[in-house]
Design an enzyme around this catalytic site. Structure first.
Site, PDB file in Angstrom:
ATOM      1  N   SER A  47       0.834  -1.361  -0.090  1.00 35.95           N
ATOM      2  CA  SER A  47      -0.043  -0.055   0.053  1.00 35.95           C
ATOM      3  C   SER A  47       0.660   1.267   0.049  1.00 35.95           C
ATOM      4  O   SER A  47       1.696   1.314   0.753  1.00 35.95           O
ATOM      5  CB  SER A  47      -0.804   0.070   1.306  1.00 35.95           C
ATOM      6  OG  SER A  47      -1.440   1.296   1.489  1.00 35.95           O
ATOM      7  N   GLU A  63     -10.151   4.831  -7.906  1.00 32.62           N
ATOM      8  CA  GLU A  63     -10.378   5.314  -6.344  1.00 32.62           C
ATOM      9  C   GLU A  63     -10.392   7.060  -6.557  1.00 32.62           C
ATOM     10  O   GLU A  63      -9.384   7.580  -6.343  1.00 32.62           O
ATOM     11  CB  GLU A  63      -9.253   4.868  -5.448  1.00 32.62           C
ATOM     12  CG  GLU A  63      -9.442   3.366  -5.096  1.00 32.62           C
ATOM     13  CD  GLU A  63      -8.425   3.265  -3.994  1.00 32.62           C
ATOM     14  OE1 GLU A  63      -7.772   3.974  -3.494  1.00 32.62           O
ATOM     15  OE2 GLU A  63      -8.697   1.997  -3.543  1.00 32.62           O
TER      16      GLU A  63
HETATM   17 ZN   LIG Z   1      -5.784   5.355  -0.381  1.00 29.27          ZN
END
Ligand SMILES: [Zn+2]
Length: 270
Positions: free
Chosen positions: A183, A240
């Site tokens: 991430s 996103e």
């Molecule tokens: Zn994020």
């Protein structure tokens, strides 16, 4: 008398012969011993020499291999430092956060942590967005590995509860919550911002005033919309319209002008 003399001479000759023979025998025995010992010793020395030669050549091979490995490690380290310095570090499902990566963090509003190199830029962007009449809310910034793990496991649980097959859930979860270690939030260079009027993390977020403003202006502050629509095959992550990645103003402008994803843009630099 002559017979006695002859017998004595004969006896003496025989004794002499026997003595000589036994001396010869002893000498011959010793000689054989020496020869056997010599050949055994020679064989031993030859073996030792062979072993030493093998050891030396193995050491040469090992040294060469080690030199190559060290050169690769140095190269990777240099690249890591360079890309980290230039804020171009790529983290995605195929590129984990480097093991020796240390995020140097600053606190921004609501206690969120972010790489200190972009803390000011983030707040400048959020404040400018507010001044334009919008209501941006930071909802995620830096995450530790453990926190990412928690988010990932929770996502799997939610998916299973909603009917996804348990054996499919980890893979489906990874499309929206990165597998721990992959991430960008673990870099401290990513931030999720939503609109106070619409707080869902889904594709409709893109129509909010906050996202419209951010998408139009984020590059001025060094941020890019990291997972654009229709690019999940390349990024590995769903669209996103809330996740922004800091790359510095010049790179953000270049990525924006190129119309490429960050992955594709980095390839143009290779
Ligand atoms: Zn994020």
């Amino acid at each position: 008398m002559r017979i006695v003399l002859a017998a004595a001479a004969g006896l003496a000759a025989m004794l002499l012969f026997l003595l000589g023979f036994s001396f010869y025998q002893a000498w011959a025995q010793e000689k054989t011993l020496y020869e056997t010992a010599d050949s055994a010793l020679f064989a031993q020395l030859a073996q030792a020499a062979d072993e030493m030669a093998a050891e030396i050549s193995q050491k040469r091979v090992d040294d060469a291999q080690k030199a190559v490995e060290e050169a690769i490690a140095r190269g990777l380290q240099t690249r890591l430092e360079k890309y980290s310095d230039e804020l171009l570090l790529l983290v995605n499902p195929w590129n984990e956060v480097p093991e020796n990566y240390v995020a140097l963090l600053s606190t921004v509003e609501d206690g969120y942590l972010i790489d200190r190199r972009c803390a000011d830029a983030l707040m400048a962007m959020v404040n400018a967005c507010r001044e334009a009449g919008n209501l941006p809310v930071i909802c995620s910034a830096y995450r530790t590995h453990e926190y990412q793990e928690e988010l990932y496991q929770n996502k799997i649980k939610r998916l299973v509860a909603a009917g996804t097959a348990p054996w499919d859930a980890p893979q489906v979860a990874a499309r929206s919550v990165a597998i721990p270690g992959t991430s960008e939030h673990q870099l401290g260079l990513a931030v999720d911002i939503i609109d106070e009027n619409y707080v869902n993390l889904d594709q409709y977020q893109q129509y909010t005033n906050v996202q419209k403003w951010l998408m139009a202006n984020c590059s001025d502050y060094g941020f890019i919309l990291r997972y654009p629509n229709g690019s999940s095959d390349i990024t590995g992550i769903i669209f996103e319209p809330w996740h922004y990645r800091y790359v510095g103003v010049s790179t953000a402008k270049a990525v924006e002008a190129s119309g490429l994803t960050f992955e594709e843009y980095l390839q143009t630099l290779e």
